[in-house]
Write a protein that holds these residues in place. Sequence first.
Motif, short mmCIF file in Angstrom:
data_model
loop_
_atom_site.label_atom_id
_atom_site.label_comp_id
_atom_site.label_asym_id
_atom_site.label_seq_id
_atom_site.Cartn_x
_atom_site.Cartn_y
_atom_site.Cartn_z
N LYS A 48 66.64 -18.06 26.03
CA LYS A 48 67.16 -16.70 25.84
C LYS A 48 66.25 -15.68 26.52
CE LYS A 48 69.52 -17.50 21.44
NZ LYS A 48 69.55 -17.15 20.00
N ALA A 49 64.93 -15.91 26.41
CA ALA A 49 63.99 -14.99 27.05
C ALA A 49 64.15 -15.02 28.56
CB ALA A 49 62.56 -15.36 26.66
N GLU A 50 64.41 -16.20 29.13
CA GLU A 50 64.60 -16.31 30.57
C GLU A 50 65.88 -15.58 31.01
OE1 GLU A 50 64.61 -20.49 31.08
OE2 GLU A 50 62.41 -20.68 31.18
N VAL A 51 66.94 -15.77 30.20
CA VAL A 51 68.20 -15.08 30.52
C VAL A 51 68.02 -13.58 30.46
CG1 VAL A 51 70.57 -14.70 29.74
CG2 VAL A 51 69.64 -17.02 29.80
N TRP A 52 67.32 -13.13 29.40
CA TRP A 52 67.06 -11.69 29.26
C TRP A 52 66.26 -11.15 30.43
CZ3 TRP A 52 62.16 -9.46 28.62
CH2 TRP A 52 62.17 -8.07 28.38
N ALA A 53 65.25 -11.91 30.85
CA ALA A 53 64.40 -11.48 31.96
C ALA A 53 65.21 -11.36 33.24
CB ALA A 53 63.25 -12.47 32.14
N HIS A 135 52.75 -18.03 24.12
CA HIS A 135 53.56 -18.80 25.08
C HIS A 135 53.07 -18.57 26.50
CE1 HIS A 135 56.55 -19.85 22.04
NE2 HIS A 135 56.57 -18.58 21.66
N ALA A 136 53.30 -19.56 27.33
CA ALA A 136 53.05 -19.40 28.77
C ALA A 136 54.09 -18.42 29.32
CB ALA A 136 53.16 -20.74 29.48
N PRO A 137 53.73 -17.59 30.28
CA PRO A 137 54.67 -16.58 30.80
C PRO A 137 55.82 -17.23 31.59
CG PRO A 137 52.69 -16.63 32.13
CD PRO A 137 52.43 -17.53 30.96
N ILE A 138 56.92 -16.50 31.62
CA ILE A 138 58.07 -16.91 32.44
C ILE A 138 57.95 -16.19 33.78
CG2 ILE A 138 60.57 -16.89 32.64
CD1 ILE A 138 60.67 -16.78 29.56
N ALA A 139 57.86 -16.96 34.86
CA ALA A 139 57.73 -16.35 36.19
C ALA A 139 59.10 -15.86 36.65
CB ALA A 139 57.16 -17.36 37.17
N LEU A 140 59.13 -14.63 37.17
CA LEU A 140 60.38 -14.02 37.60
C LEU A 140 60.20 -13.53 39.05
CD1 LEU A 140 63.03 -13.53 36.05
CD2 LEU A 140 62.29 -11.18 35.69
N PRO A 141 60.49 -14.38 40.05
CA PRO A 141 60.29 -13.99 41.45
C PRO A 141 61.34 -12.97 41.92
CG PRO A 141 61.27 -16.19 41.31
CD PRO A 141 60.97 -15.76 39.91
N LEU A 142 60.91 -12.04 42.76
CA LEU A 142 61.80 -11.02 43.31
C LEU A 142 62.04 -11.30 44.80
CD1 LEU A 142 60.23 -7.81 41.72
CD2 LEU A 142 62.04 -9.27 40.79
N TRP A 148 57.26 -11.10 38.88
CA TRP A 148 57.02 -10.51 37.57
C TRP A 148 56.74 -11.63 36.55
CZ3 TRP A 148 61.78 -6.70 37.24
CH2 TRP A 148 61.56 -5.65 38.15
N SER A 149 56.07 -11.25 35.48
CA SER A 149 55.78 -12.20 34.40
C SER A 149 56.41 -11.70 33.11
CB SER A 149 54.27 -12.37 34.20
OG SER A 149 53.66 -12.92 35.34
N VAL A 150 57.06 -12.59 32.42
CA VAL A 150 57.74 -12.24 31.16
C VAL A 150 56.98 -12.90 30.00
CG1 VAL A 150 59.88 -12.31 29.85
CG2 VAL A 150 59.94 -12.14 32.35
N TYR A 151 56.55 -12.07 29.07
CA TYR A 151 55.87 -12.56 27.88
C TYR A 151 56.72 -12.24 26.65
CZ TYR A 151 51.88 -12.62 31.07
OH TYR A 151 51.06 -12.85 32.14
#
Length: 412
Positions: A48-53, A135-142, A148-151
């Motif tokens: 869910k966090a990845e989808v939100w990001a 948690h380990a961050p979710i990497a969000l490449p642009l 970007w990093s999602v925590y």
Amino acid sequence: MNQDKLYQHNNKQRWKFFLFLFAALIAAASLLYTNYLVKSLSKSERTKAEVWAMSTRSIMTMPDLDDQFISYVYAVRDSLSIPAIITDSKGNIIFWRDLDPTKTNIKDQIDSANNSLEYDPVYFEKQLAKMKRNHAPIALPLDTGETWSVYYLDSLALRQLRVFPYLQLSLITIFLIIAYTVFNSIKKSEQNLVWVGMAKEAAHQLGTPISSLMGWLELVRSKFNAEDDSSLNEMERDVKRLEAVADRFSKIGSIPSLTNHVVYRVIYDYVQYFKVRTSEKITFEITGDKTVEAKINIPLFDWIIENLLKNAVNAIESEGKITINIIDNIAKEEIFIDISDTGKGIPKSNFDAIFQPGFTTRKRGWGLGLSLTKRMVDYHQGQILVRESELGKGTTFRIILKSNLRYEPTQV
């Protein structure tokens, strides 16, 4: 211990072990299942966090999206209900969700002109550090090459689920402890009634023959003019000893009267009586402090010493030595009375069990001596324990009493 009593004791210990093992298995199963659920929900929340990001990235980086698609992306983004923070490649916070609104003084979270945000920096630093630990961050490449990093933090439901089994087990444990204490108290109360009833009946039954024996002794003395006969004097001492025993039993169930006595003198007087009724191959020695006093009820305290000396004599079997050492532990205001023998010793596995009613190593023993001894020590507000024991070399019992006033040494 005879075979029946040994079997009963071992069987009781086995049942305790199996019940404890069963309880431990239930607790372990509960924790394992809860851990499985936590892992499953944790994976779901990360998705869910990845989808939100990704939805947030779409909104912030693609302003020309179709309105209908934008509405859909907003709906996806707003469906997330966990605290989260997005940072750019330099670590600057560029977006967040579900944090304390009083700490997020926002003019406009997304300012297309200068991309600036306003928030409480101290609060956000703490929240970001907490998220990094969780948690380990979710990497969000642009598309620009930046990442970007999602925590994020676990949801409230997941955090509660992590704690719930421990809380549940704690409450169950507390309930079981209270229930065990209550039922054990009831059981002890019933046992006490049996003890008191048997003891008082024994004292009552002994009273009449003891009085008769004293009368017969006086009659023999006067009839044969044997006022100073040593044999009759020893018989009289034994009859008086029986009176003391009856008095002991009559005191069970009532609050004993404790008065100040020099511990050494009380023990010395009893040992003098006891050793002439024991084999000459067993020697006695009393060492240690001769001045320290404690509050003692002499008939009951003699009973304690008698039981321990009898156990020591039985352990020695033929030839040996019994030592009584009195130690004044001034720092703790306690008196240690160590009674040591050179007998056969006690296995360490039996150190606690020997004070339980019915436990005995003798074929014809009732297993009540040390149980009664512990009870008498409790009457004196003290403790008794096996200080040390080695098979084939001997045993040392320790009695711990509270010390009282100290006086000048007296000749004993």
